[in-house]
Design an enzyme around this catalytic site. Sequence first.
Site, PDB file in Angstrom:
ATOM      1  N   ASP A 162       0.827  -1.201   0.000  1.00 41.56           N
ATOM      2  CA  ASP A 162       0.000   0.000   0.000  1.00 41.56           C
ATOM      3  C   ASP A 162       0.869   1.261   0.000  1.00 41.56           C
ATOM      4  OD1 ASP A 162      -2.703   1.224   0.343  1.00 41.56           O
ATOM      5  OD2 ASP A 162      -1.827   1.954   2.212  1.00 41.56           O
TER       6      ASP A 162
ATOM      7  N   GLU B 208       1.247  -0.218  -4.926  1.00 43.08           N
ATOM      8  CA  GLU B 208       0.276   0.812  -5.311  1.00 43.08           C
ATOM      9  C   GLU B 208       0.985   2.164  -5.309  1.00 43.08           C
ATOM     10  OE1 GLU B 208      -3.267   3.575  -3.627  1.00 43.08           O
ATOM     11  OE2 GLU B 208      -1.683   2.673  -2.421  1.00 43.08           O
TER      12      GLU B 208
END
Length: 475
Positions: A231, A261
């Site tokens: 993340d 990400e």
Amino acid sequence: MKQGVLMQYFEWYLPSDPHLYQKVKADAQHLFDIGVTALWLPPAFKGIGGTQDVGYGVYDLYDLGEFYQKGTVPTKYGTKDEYLQAIQALQQVGIQVYGDIVLNHKMGADGYEDVKASEVNQHDTYDIEKQNEWIQVPTLFTFPNRHQKYSDFTWDWSCFDGIDYDAKTKRHATFLFQDKTWDSQVDNENGNYDYLMGADLDFSNHRVVSELKRWGEWYLDTTHIDGFRLDAVKHINASFYQDWLYHMRQYTHQELFTVGEYWHGDVQKLLQYLSEVNYSLSLFDVPLHYHFYEASRSFGQYDMSQIFNNTLVQKACMNAVTFVDNHDTQPQQGLQSWVLDWFKPLAYALILLRKDGYPCIFYGDYYGIEKPSLSGQNQVIDRLLYLRQYYAYGQQNDYFYDRHIIGWTREAYGLACIMTNQNGGQLYMYVGQQYQNQIFYDYLENVNETVTIDDKGYGLFTVQDGSVSVYIPKK
């Protein structure tokens, strides 16, 4: 061997009851049968919101639904035992499992500390607005209900470099702690985009890095997962994840496929990050998602011949995970950029039936979304997955010459895909001389007429308005 297909198995508004892990376990065989080869499960650790936390408000990395913390034993998705059983069920049928790793920040501290800090401009974090004032911050994490099981590490203010709240004045602002600096190898939006939310981890602190490596070892030993989804990587020193992943791979002697990400529509930003981490992981193809979003909302004006232009799958296909939508882009989310339903079959054909990229299917596209109520498109996705599994192989011939009607063929088993974002029409495409005089039909059933391949291996394929058709040989 199946071609790889990843599925993100959650959406933002899933209810906490029934537990998602129970559904995953029951769904494992079905997922394998439709062609899914890997599953990205949501963050498994306890968050500040207890059973309502989607997983990104991280409180305790060691609590996978085992301890009574934040008002609950289970997380939103279930208990630790249910999590481990779900992973085991998936792996037993031949599906890999990727864990969602959120190391950027922590939330829901157990205590407050008084520290000196400077308030910075939220739009330019190098710009100091108030220098060295005493503030009271939620940075003490002792996890009293875990009783130091698995780790006795206590997090205090020195483990972080900034925060967004002063409890003394009840003021929301971005604060940089005294004698701290923002991480440098991060995105340059807002001057420096190290700070995102919560208590921001200081990745220059060796104690922090060592503890995150210890946790990673524990997490892998406990879960036996096969890879990671990372993340918010653009907010974390690039060198940290390169080092952390190398450590985890050395520890397990496994590949540990990893996708990060890095949320940015400019492919150059993604390429720069990949270079900084020496291509040790893949990234989600955010530029391609935005192309799908724009194409779905342009009332037929989008130039479909440029759909892959300046995307990660075009520039670095070996490190591109392609997707249509996800939990952040769904309606009512911070990065809302929902691809309209009429374009979804076209977008999924573009990621599932071509040779480049590792495609990721979104739970919300397949099963539907709770809020606002949106139906899933599992029937057309199932058909596209079948085509990927049995037909999308071999030489790829592209026909991206028209602004609206585009297509491609795959020669190994005979596949011709044609789509348009405007009026229907036809493309004369080569599928291979081995198919001469064979009849092809639209497996998606959008066109009833069949196509007979000529002596040169070409066929004249038809597509309806704003639609996609995929032709394969009639048996």
